[in-house]
Scaffold this motif. Structure first.
Motif, PDB file in Angstrom:
ATOM      1  N   LEU A  78      -8.308   6.885  -5.834  1.00 12.90           N
ATOM      2  CA  LEU A  78      -9.704   6.218  -5.925  1.00 12.90           C
ATOM      3  C   LEU A  78      -9.333   5.030  -5.131  1.00 12.90           C
ATOM      4  O   LEU A  78      -9.187   3.931  -5.849  1.00 12.90           O
ATOM      5  CB  LEU A  78     -10.006   7.018  -7.271  1.00 12.90           C
ATOM      6  N   VAL A  79     -10.815   5.006  -4.438  1.00 15.52           N
ATOM      7  CA  VAL A  79     -10.811   3.190  -3.939  1.00 15.52           C
ATOM      8  C   VAL A  79     -12.187   2.686  -4.544  1.00 15.52           C
ATOM      9  O   VAL A  79     -13.531   3.671  -4.122  1.00 15.52           O
ATOM     10  CB  VAL A  79     -10.440   3.905  -2.340  1.00 15.52           C
ATOM     11  N   GLY A  80     -12.787   1.828  -4.768  1.00 13.90           N
ATOM     12  CA  GLY A  80     -13.688   1.624  -5.188  1.00 13.90           C
ATOM     13  C   GLY A  80     -14.593   0.517  -3.775  1.00 13.90           C
ATOM     14  O   GLY A  80     -14.547   0.145  -2.819  1.00 13.90           O
ATOM     15  N   ALA A  81     -15.806   1.112  -4.256  1.00 18.98           N
ATOM     16  CA  ALA A  81     -16.708   1.054  -3.013  1.00 18.98           C
ATOM     17  C   ALA A  81     -16.648  -0.320  -2.363  1.00 18.98           C
ATOM     18  O   ALA A  81     -16.250  -0.757  -1.218  1.00 18.98           O
ATOM     19  CB  ALA A  81     -17.715   1.598  -3.217  1.00 18.98           C
ATOM     20  N   HIS A  82     -16.759  -1.418  -3.584  1.00 20.14           N
ATOM     21  CA  HIS A  82     -16.350  -2.198  -2.625  1.00 20.14           C
ATOM     22  C   HIS A  82     -15.413  -3.398  -1.352  1.00 20.14           C
ATOM     23  O   HIS A  82     -15.434  -3.849  -1.473  1.00 20.14           O
ATOM     24  CB  HIS A  82     -16.730  -3.182  -4.414  1.00 20.14           C
ATOM     25  N   LEU A  83     -14.314  -2.215  -1.512  1.00 20.93           N
ATOM     26  CA  LEU A  83     -12.799  -2.538  -0.968  1.00 20.93           C
ATOM     27  C   LEU A  83     -14.211  -1.986   0.387  1.00 20.93           C
ATOM     28  O   LEU A  83     -13.051  -1.492   0.895  1.00 20.93           O
ATOM     29  CB  LEU A  83     -11.949  -1.822  -1.344  1.00 20.93           C
ATOM     30  N   GLY A  84     -14.705  -1.479   1.367  1.00 14.55           N
ATOM     31  CA  GLY A  84     -15.350  -0.748   2.261  1.00 14.55           C
ATOM     32  C   GLY A  84     -14.673  -1.616   3.133  1.00 14.55           C
ATOM     33  O   GLY A  84     -14.310  -0.843   4.743  1.00 14.55           O
ATOM     34  N   ASP A  85     -14.523  -3.242   2.840  1.00 17.36           N
ATOM     35  CA  ASP A  85     -14.345  -3.534   4.961  1.00 17.36           C
ATOM     36  C   ASP A  85     -12.478  -3.468   4.948  1.00 17.36           C
ATOM     37  O   ASP A  85     -12.029  -3.573   5.155  1.00 17.36           O
ATOM     38  CB  ASP A  85     -15.171  -5.035   4.760  1.00 17.36           C
ATOM     39  N   ARG A  86     -12.120  -2.662   3.678  1.00 19.91           N
ATOM     40  CA  ARG A  86     -10.170  -2.839   4.015  1.00 19.91           C
ATOM     41  C   ARG A  86     -10.000  -0.899   4.093  1.00 19.91           C
ATOM     42  O   ARG A  86      -8.885  -0.926   3.851  1.00 19.91           O
ATOM     43  CB  ARG A  86      -9.728  -3.504   2.868  1.00 19.91           C
ATOM     44  N   VAL A  87     -10.865   0.096   4.160  1.00 19.74           N
ATOM     45  CA  VAL A  87     -10.902   1.061   3.994  1.00 19.74           C
ATOM     46  C   VAL A  87      -9.802   1.681   5.175  1.00 19.74           C
ATOM     47  O   VAL A  87      -8.855   2.569   4.943  1.00 19.74           O
ATOM     48  CB  VAL A  87     -11.962   2.581   3.567  1.00 19.74           C
ATOM     49  N   GLY A  88      -9.820   1.249   5.589  1.00 18.41           N
ATOM     50  CA  GLY A  88      -9.220   1.891   7.023  1.00 18.41           C
ATOM     51  C   GLY A  88      -7.622   1.142   6.819  1.00 18.41           C
ATOM     52  O   GLY A  88      -6.726   2.070   7.283  1.00 18.41           O
ATOM     53  N   LEU A  89      -7.413   0.593   6.165  1.00 15.95           N
ATOM     54  CA  LEU A  89      -5.896  -0.159   6.035  1.00 15.95           C
ATOM     55  C   LEU A  89      -5.622   1.093   4.904  1.00 15.95           C
ATOM     56  O   LEU A  89      -3.946   1.267   5.075  1.00 15.95           O
ATOM     57  CB  LEU A  89      -5.921  -1.787   5.581  1.00 15.95           C
ATOM     58  N   LEU A  90      -6.258   0.661   3.997  1.00 19.76           N
ATOM     59  CA  LEU A  90      -5.718   1.587   2.590  1.00 19.76           C
ATOM     60  C   LEU A  90      -5.698   3.025   3.116  1.00 19.76           C
ATOM     61  O   LEU A  90      -5.180   3.610   2.570  1.00 19.76           O
ATOM     62  CB  LEU A  90      -7.044   1.531   1.478  1.00 19.76           C
ATOM     63  N   ARG A  91      -6.286   3.618   3.755  1.00 18.03           N
ATOM     64  CA  ARG A  91      -6.122   5.386   4.560  1.00 18.03           C
ATOM     65  C   ARG A  91      -4.851   5.465   5.389  1.00 18.03           C
ATOM     66  O   ARG A  91      -3.853   5.960   4.456  1.00 18.03           O
ATOM     67  CB  ARG A  91      -7.409   5.969   4.778  1.00 18.03           C
ATOM     68  N   GLU A  92      -4.036   3.867   5.462  1.00 16.75           N
ATOM     69  CA  GLU A  92      -3.444   3.970   6.382  1.00 16.75           C
ATOM     70  C   GLU A  92      -1.910   4.271   5.582  1.00 16.75           C
ATOM     71  O   GLU A  92      -1.037   4.978   5.582  1.00 16.75           O
ATOM     72  CB  GLU A  92      -3.220   2.598   8.194  1.00 16.75           C
ATOM     73  N   ARG A  93      -2.084   3.262   4.699  1.00 21.33           N
ATOM     74  CA  ARG A  93      -1.283   3.155   3.588  1.00 21.33           C
ATOM     75  C   ARG A  93      -0.598   4.354   2.865  1.00 21.33           C
ATOM     76  O   ARG A  93       0.287   5.014   2.857  1.00 21.33           O
ATOM     77  CB  ARG A  93      -1.421   2.157   3.063  1.00 21.33           C
ATOM     78  N   ALA A  94      -2.210   4.881   2.451  1.00 19.05           N
ATOM     79  CA  ALA A  94      -2.411   6.329   1.692  1.00 19.05           C
ATOM     80  C   ALA A  94      -1.467   7.466   2.671  1.00 19.05           C
ATOM     81  O   ALA A  94      -0.848   8.870   1.937  1.00 19.05           O
ATOM     82  CB  ALA A  94      -3.411   6.505   0.892  1.00 19.05           C
ATOM     83  N   ALA A  95      -1.997   7.208   3.605  1.00 20.20           N
ATOM     84  CA  ALA A  95      -1.667   8.231   4.843  1.00 20.20           C
ATOM     85  C   ALA A  95      -0.303   8.317   4.656  1.00 20.20           C
ATOM     86  O   ALA A  95       0.360   9.254   4.973  1.00 20.20           O
ATOM     87  CB  ALA A  95      -1.638   8.089   5.679  1.00 20.20           C
ATOM     88  N   ALA A  96       0.636   6.831   5.304  1.00 21.44           N
ATOM     89  CA  ALA A  96       2.023   6.530   5.206  1.00 21.44           C
ATOM     90  C   ALA A  96       2.693   7.617   3.871  1.00 21.44           C
ATOM     91  O   ALA A  96       3.649   8.332   4.528  1.00 21.44           O
ATOM     92  CB  ALA A  96       2.246   5.657   5.440  1.00 21.44           C
ATOM     93  N   ALA A  97       2.163   7.661   3.483  1.00 19.21           N
ATOM     94  CA  ALA A  97       2.619   8.291   1.861  1.00 19.21           C
ATOM     95  C   ALA A  97       2.461   9.771   1.614  1.00 19.21           C
ATOM     96  O   ALA A  97       2.193  10.532   0.556  1.00 19.21           O
ATOM     97  CB  ALA A  97       2.289   7.632   0.509  1.00 19.21           C
ATOM     98  N   SER A  98       1.050  10.579   2.393  1.00 26.15           N
ATOM     99  CA  SER A  98       0.673  11.660   2.136  1.00 26.15           C
ATOM    100  C   SER A  98      -0.053  11.990   1.138  1.00 26.15           C
ATOM    101  O   SER A  98      -0.401  12.964  -0.182  1.00 26.15           O
ATOM    102  CB  SER A  98       2.070  12.681   2.187  1.00 26.15           C
ATOM    103  N   VAL A  99      -0.795  10.532   0.566  1.00 28.83           N
ATOM    104  CA  VAL A  99      -2.173  11.414  -0.451  1.00 28.83           C
ATOM    105  C   VAL A  99      -3.188  10.944  -0.219  1.00 28.83           C
ATOM    106  O   VAL A  99      -3.226   9.683   0.668  1.00 28.83           O
ATOM    107  CB  VAL A  99      -1.543   9.695  -1.417  1.00 28.83           C
ATOM    108  N   PRO A 100      -3.956  11.805  -0.282  1.00 31.24           N
ATOM    109  CA  PRO A 100      -5.404  12.182  -0.341  1.00 31.24           C
ATOM    110  C   PRO A 100      -6.334  10.435  -0.410  1.00 31.24           C
ATOM    111  O   PRO A 100      -6.046  10.139  -1.726  1.00 31.24           O
ATOM    112  CB  PRO A 100      -6.291  13.033  -0.159  1.00 31.24           C
TER     113      PRO A 100
END
Length: 111
Positions: free
Chosen positions: A60-82
């Motif tokens: 779960l990502v705080g909405a205030h991190l909107g400018d970093r969501v792309g990077l967070l998604r990449e990191r989560a995808a590498a761990a197969s975490v939605p």
């Protein structure tokens, strides 16, 4: 009621420094306990995210991190975490119900 097939649902909540995510994780645990749902909701900062993702079912990502969501998604995808972006209201809600519902939905646990 357990999470997926009797297994505890592991929820990671991330914000910039980890302070607000601690409050969200606490509210999620309280809401889950009231429902009888087994979850382990923990908070982390961005710097501790990769280690936390190794043992997570959903991020779960705080909405205030909107400018970093792309990077967070990449990191989560590498761990197969939605990844779920928490709406502003869900992160600020006192009861944690909306955040719990989103986490369970995306972790595939239902509520």
């Amino acid at each position: 009621m357990a999470g997926r097939g009797g297994v505890v649902v592991r929820i990671i909540v991330v914000c910039g420094a980890g302070a607000s995510s601690t409050f969200v994780a606490h509210r999620i645990r309280r809401a889950a306990a009231a429902r009888g749902v087994d979850v382990r909701a923990t908070a982390t900062s961005e710097s501790g995210l990769d280690q936390a993702l190794a043992d997570a079912d959903v991020l779960l990502v705080g909405a205030h991190l909107g400018d970093r969501v792309g990077l967070l998604r990449e990191r989560a995808a590498a761990a197969s975490v939605p990844v779920v972006i928490l709406p502003e209201g869900a992160a600020a809600a006192v009861d944690g119900e909306d955040a719990l519902d989103l986490a369970l939905e995306f972790a595939g646990a239902g509520s």
